[in-house]
Write an enzyme that holds these catalytic residues in place. Structure first.
Site, PDB file in Angstrom:
ATOM      1  N   HIS C 241       0.813  -0.940  -0.042  1.00  0.00           N
ATOM      2  CA  HIS C 241      -0.005  -0.006   0.182  1.00  0.00           C
ATOM      3  C   HIS C 241       0.747   1.247   0.036  1.00  0.00           C
ATOM      4  O   HIS C 241       1.778   1.499   0.645  1.00  0.00           O
ATOM      5  CB  HIS C 241      -1.217  -0.034   1.275  1.00  0.00           C
ATOM      6  CG  HIS C 241      -0.377  -0.332   2.467  1.00  0.00           C
ATOM      7  ND1 HIS C 241      -1.244  -0.253   3.578  1.00  0.00           N
ATOM      8  CD2 HIS C 241       0.834  -0.819   2.841  1.00  0.00           C
ATOM      9  CE1 HIS C 241      -0.457  -0.147   4.610  1.00  0.00           C
ATOM     10  NE2 HIS C 241       0.600  -0.836   4.238  1.00  0.00           N
ATOM     11  N   GLY C 242       0.432   2.344  -0.812  1.00  0.00           N
ATOM     12  CA  GLY C 242       1.217   3.416  -0.870  1.00  0.00           C
ATOM     13  C   GLY C 242       2.256   3.389  -1.825  1.00  0.00           C
ATOM     14  O   GLY C 242       3.224   4.548  -1.855  1.00  0.00           O
TER      15      GLY C 242
END
Lengths: 358, 358, 358
Positions: C241-242
């Site tokens: 994520h990210g």
């Protein structure tokens, strides 16, 4: 929501917090880089302290002793990461699933039972004698095998597969494409041929487990492969048959656990790691990324590397490994110099003994 | 079933066995830890010998010379692992699949052909001109592409995908979520852009192959990616375009085989390993877990490590690797001591030459 | 098609080419090993030069200075790999998808919008408020979540899942079983428990991206996980994520990128590699297979190994690593010899000093 109201929410959940600066309104949480007007951000990883000074966020959640620039409102609390978690929960909440009831395009076997308030999408198949708890959501394309037992409040994202006879506890969340209970790699070798051993065991997933996308958790040959309550997996975890994984573990991604490994409670394993078959990993073990756990690991050990060793040692090993070719040179150089020295010493010895003889 | 009857079954299948102790009835097979009344267990891995002494199993299958406690009935045979395989087959049998016939909720193209006794679940798609053999089972959510050819007695678990033009032999079993024949990573670099090369080859899976869950086997750019008869894969195997894998191989889990690699027959590869592109791995090679096969490997070699070397050497290397930081220290220490010695020797030499000059 | 016509096609596309030998007709492209009458092959990897001399191909595409046996027609051009790409495109073309229109067996929410010329197969689910561009193909079993935005000319192979709110650009191709936008592994630790952080970010996939089979690309906790225009993935890529991945990258297979890593443009990463969380990998970096990128990597670096170091250094390190046990022996041997030498020197020194004292 005002910062002061949010502070109250944090404090209520066990994270005492207070507002530092103007008690403004925030409506959403965002990263330091992306946050803008009306948005709350946070600093937890010190690595991003420079982003804090440049953020356009309306307010930030920070540690009690963290400096923020003048005019930037802050909520201060001991654990900003827990704080922002609460802020996200309060301001955004968890995902709201579509409501399907029991879709007319799902295929639920007449002998399967569904608890109260089912939420079963189109193209879901639930096989004979499956028993599903109440308030369970299944997205399109899920398959639940014969005699599967599933607790309450579970969520299966699209295309999750649960093989026959497996058991899921309450509040289990499984992300898309994950497969639970496929046959383990169990074959008896006869000459060069592999005779399949029926995999008559099953897989048991505890309460409050969350599994990422495209994982694969084998059923056991006999007995059970199990994942303890509260354990969380990232994506593409591969769990071999008969492995037992304790409660409250966290595995990052692309971790393989070979058959019959036993992993204790609250074990964290970094991405791209592997756990050998038939070994025991103690409670509260933490393993870094790209780690090969080849042998038993004692309770509380922090390990890293291939093969895994205690992390401080692993870092020293890694610091050597990056210069390994240079060390090889130095060894060769040492050998040459030692030989020279020996020669020199021997020559001198001869000189000496010559002079002795004189 | 009486132990004596089971012994007869073992002997019939080529594993001569005899009963030692009371000829009791058993109804199921279970692990040493979990087995109880009426259940048969086994000891094959010596690691579990202490579990043998504590088991509550009614009887055990053990090697001919293995001691068991008084009063515990045993079936003795040369290969207890093969023995328990037979016992599981006889007492439990293989999975019985649900019976769907051809579900009215499946989508079978009018130009696709199905052999006798099809067992095609709801939400299966079979595309134009596919030719499916007899007695094939497809669980919900499978997709079989245009012009695919599939032999007899295959089983596709839920959500298996076979791309257009691929070929599966007889008795192929594919576990849930596995994908066969997707495009390989074939691009021609032009500046910093990647121009896609149409992947016009296909994937050919031999007879009696079993593939675990969530594998991905590329089609070839030209010609074929192939997996030989009798080869067995665990979960999440990733096979690059144009790779040729021989018959009777076994790959454990999370193994990547890069494009155009050639792997011989009866090759076993442990979990989390990687095979370099365009290399040749000989027949009967065995590679341990977390192994990086970077270069050609000769027939019959047993290798391990990153990069792979013969296993005895790899174990010595690993034994050094875990103390690598210490070895670096010892090298530095050697350098210091050698320098000191050289100084001492030179000083002494000077003394000597001084005395010579005297 | 005549070789001369094909040469014109190559030249038109920027790869000047000319025929050497008889201007025969070819109808297909195949590998050197498999090609036969009427088939064109190619040599790009020098490794296969012996296959060139034995090929039964009717003609070959080769470099300008490559010798071919007498009587074998050739198309000569500077970059035979680009040349054969064009030849495959011209002679075979790209895959033609089945035509479904919008299948009556798909489930498209009434609030979802489809652009012109949709091609939506049976058992596809498109959720509320999704906006799909024109000329999009979705194979059976795909799921497109609420509020997803997808550009024109995308192709989703079977069982692809796109979670709510994610965004795909134009001409995105996603192979079977890949999941986009599942929740990241975001939990706040409270004691030994993990409190889930709602993952309120999303995933953004640029134009002209192609993703292999069974990948998993997390959504962001906040903000975005993103994959830049023109980037190509093989199978089973796991993106945390990210993470931000630049344009025109190529990742081979089984690569894990941990959360919040930043990867520049035109980065290539070999199979079975891992990228640490929160690090920055510069533009035009190239990483070999089985590489562990633990720390930032500067623009243009070529790295390899675990941990990653510049490739020439990595190769020297690897050359040492394969003999690591031997080096350990040599260190021990050096220590013994040094001790002996020291003894000898000390004894001699004593002799000397003795003689001095005489």
């Amino acid at each position: 929501m005002k910062l002061s109201e949010l502070s109250v929410e944090l404090s209520k959940r066990g994270f005492p917090a207070q507002v530092d600066g103007e008690d403004i309104d925030v409506r959403a949480v965002n990263t330091l880089d992306s946050a803008g007007a009306g948005e709350l951000s946070f600093l937890s990883n010190k690595k991003y302290v420079s982003a804090l000074s440049k953020t356009k966020a309306a307010a930030v959640i920070v540690a009690e002793d963290m400096q923020v620039r003048k005019g930037l409102s802050a909520i201060r609390c001991a654990d900003p990461y827990a704080g922002v978690t609460v802020a996200i929960v309060v301001l955004h909440g968890y995902r709201k699933h579509p409501k399907w009831g029991v879709s007319g395009k799902a295929a639920v076997h007449v002998t399967a039972s569904l608890g109260e308030s089912p939420n079963i999408a189109e193209f879901v198949s639930i096989a004979a004698d499956a028993k599903i708890g109440k308030n369970v959501t299944m997205y399109p394309g899920c398959y639940v095998g014969e005699r599967v037992k599933m607790g309450d409040d579970c969520v299966l994202f699209p295309n999750v597969v649960v093989y026959d006879d497996c058991v899921l506890g309450d509040r289990v969340t499984v992300h898309a494409g994950t497969v639970i209970g496929q046959d383990g790699l169990g074959y008896a070798p006869v000459g060069e041929k592999w005779i399949k051993i029926p995999q008559v065991g099953r897989t048991i997933i505890g309460d409050d487990v969350e599994l990422g996308a495209n994982c694969a958790v084998d059923r056991a040959t006999l007995g059970e492969t199990s994942i303890g309550d509260g354990t969380k997996f990232g994506n593409v975890m591969v769990i071999g048959h008969g492995a037992k994984i304790g409660p409250d573990c966290m595995f990052v991604g692309l971790v393989g656990v070979a058959g019959s490994a036993k992993i204790g409670r609250h074990v964290t394993i970094g991405g791209h790691s592997a756990v050998n078959g038939h070994i025991t990993v103690g409670d509260n073990v933490s393993a870094g990324g790209m780690t090969g756990l080849m042998q038993n690991v004692r309770d509380g050990e922090k390990v890293f590397g291939i093969p895994a060793v205690p992390v401080e040692k692993a870092l020293r090993n890694a610091a050597t490994a990056v210069d390994l070719g240079d060390y090889a040179k130095r060894i060769k150089q040492l050998e040459r110099e030692l030989a020279k020295l020996r020669d020199q010493l021997n020559r001198q010895g001869e000189v000496d003994s010559t002079s002795d003889q004189e």
